[in-house]
Design a protein around this motif. Structure first.
Motif, PDB file in Angstrom:
ATOM      1  N   HIS A 157      31.031  37.763  43.602  1.00  0.00           N
ATOM      2  CA  HIS A 157      31.614  39.208  43.514  1.00  0.00           C
ATOM      3  C   HIS A 157      31.421  39.673  42.187  1.00  0.00           C
ATOM      4  O   HIS A 157      31.601  39.087  41.062  1.00  0.00           O
ATOM      5  N   GLY A 158      31.224  40.905  41.914  1.00  0.00           N
ATOM      6  CA  GLY A 158      30.895  41.469  40.673  1.00  0.00           C
ATOM      7  C   GLY A 158      32.292  41.991  40.237  1.00  0.00           C
ATOM      8  O   GLY A 158      33.152  41.888  40.465  1.00  0.00           O
ATOM      9  N   PRO A 159      31.880  42.615  38.841  1.00  0.00           N
ATOM     10  CA  PRO A 159      33.071  43.053  38.149  1.00  0.00           C
ATOM     11  C   PRO A 159      33.796  44.187  38.823  1.00  0.00           C
ATOM     12  O   PRO A 159      35.078  44.437  38.336  1.00  0.00           O
ATOM     13  N   GLY A 160      33.401  45.117  39.407  1.00  0.00           N
ATOM     14  CA  GLY A 160      34.055  46.058  40.465  1.00  0.00           C
ATOM     15  C   GLY A 160      35.028  45.334  41.347  1.00  0.00           C
ATOM     16  O   GLY A 160      36.149  46.055  41.408  1.00  0.00           O
ATOM     17  N   THR A 161      34.856  44.342  41.791  1.00  0.00           N
ATOM     18  CA  THR A 161      35.651  43.629  42.898  1.00  0.00           C
ATOM     19  C   THR A 161      36.974  42.979  42.045  1.00  0.00           C
ATOM     20  O   THR A 161      37.949  43.181  42.371  1.00  0.00           O
ATOM     21  N   ALA A 162      36.541  42.541  40.763  1.00  0.00           N
ATOM     22  CA  ALA A 162      37.617  42.132  39.760  1.00  0.00           C
ATOM     23  C   ALA A 162      38.511  43.275  39.481  1.00  0.00           C
ATOM     24  O   ALA A 162      39.587  43.159  39.732  1.00  0.00           O
ATOM     25  N   ILE A 163      37.849  44.269  39.255  1.00  0.00           N
ATOM     26  CA  ILE A 163      38.726  45.450  38.615  1.00  0.00           C
ATOM     27  C   ILE A 163      39.476  46.143  39.857  1.00  0.00           C
ATOM     28  O   ILE A 163      40.725  46.346  39.542  1.00  0.00           O
ATOM     29  N   ALA A 164      39.074  45.890  41.015  1.00  0.00           N
ATOM     30  CA  ALA A 164      39.757  46.648  42.201  1.00  0.00           C
ATOM     31  C   ALA A 164      40.975  45.498  42.638  1.00  0.00           C
ATOM     32  O   ALA A 164      42.043  46.030  42.906  1.00  0.00           O
ATOM     33  N   VAL A 165      40.582  44.308  42.475  1.00  0.00           N
ATOM     34  CA  VAL A 165      41.745  43.257  42.776  1.00  0.00           C
ATOM     35  C   VAL A 165      42.976  43.384  41.626  1.00  0.00           C
ATOM     36  O   VAL A 165      44.142  43.710  42.023  1.00  0.00           O
ATOM     37  N   LEU A 166      42.568  43.504  40.506  1.00  0.00           N
ATOM     38  CA  LEU A 166      43.703  43.925  39.542  1.00  0.00           C
ATOM     39  C   LEU A 166      44.351  45.198  39.768  1.00  0.00           C
ATOM     40  O   LEU A 166      45.583  45.102  39.633  1.00  0.00           O
ATOM     41  N   MET A 167      43.859  46.259  40.098  1.00  0.00           N
ATOM     42  CA  MET A 167      44.318  47.616  40.313  1.00  0.00           C
ATOM     43  C   MET A 167      45.286  47.502  41.588  1.00  0.00           C
ATOM     44  O   MET A 167      46.460  47.983  41.492  1.00  0.00           O
ATOM     45  N   VAL A 168      44.863  46.785  42.550  1.00  0.00           N
ATOM     46  CA  VAL A 168      45.873  46.460  43.730  1.00  0.00           C
ATOM     47  C   VAL A 168      46.675  45.677  43.481  1.00  0.00           C
ATOM     48  O   VAL A 168      48.059  46.030  43.846  1.00  0.00           O
TER      49      VAL A 168
END
Length: 68
Positions: free
Chosen positions: A12-23
């Motif tokens: 998973h890329g950094p975009g996925t990590a950021i999305a999970v953090l935002m959720v």
């Protein structure tokens, strides 16, 4: 031996990590809003708060008279 980060190893890329953090942050914010709203709307109106039976000034005056 080449060092690779956890984000890269999971695929998973950094975009996925950021999305999970935002959720996650959004979920925490919603919980705080719900709990805060429940506390705010659940408290008594200001005219029904418990008031001191003797105002502080009259209590001080009574103490002064007792001393005199």
């Amino acid at each position: 031996m080449q060092h690779r980060s956890i984000i890269t190893r999971t695929g998973h890329g950094p975009g996925t990590a950021i999305a999970v953090l935002m959720v996650g942050l959004a979920a925490v914010g919603i919980v705080f809003l719900v709990l805060g709203g429940a506390l705010y709307f659940g408290e008594q109106p200001s005219d029904q708060h418990a008031l001191s039976p003797v105002p502080a000034r009259s209590a001080q005056a009574a103490d002064r008279r007792a001393i005199d």
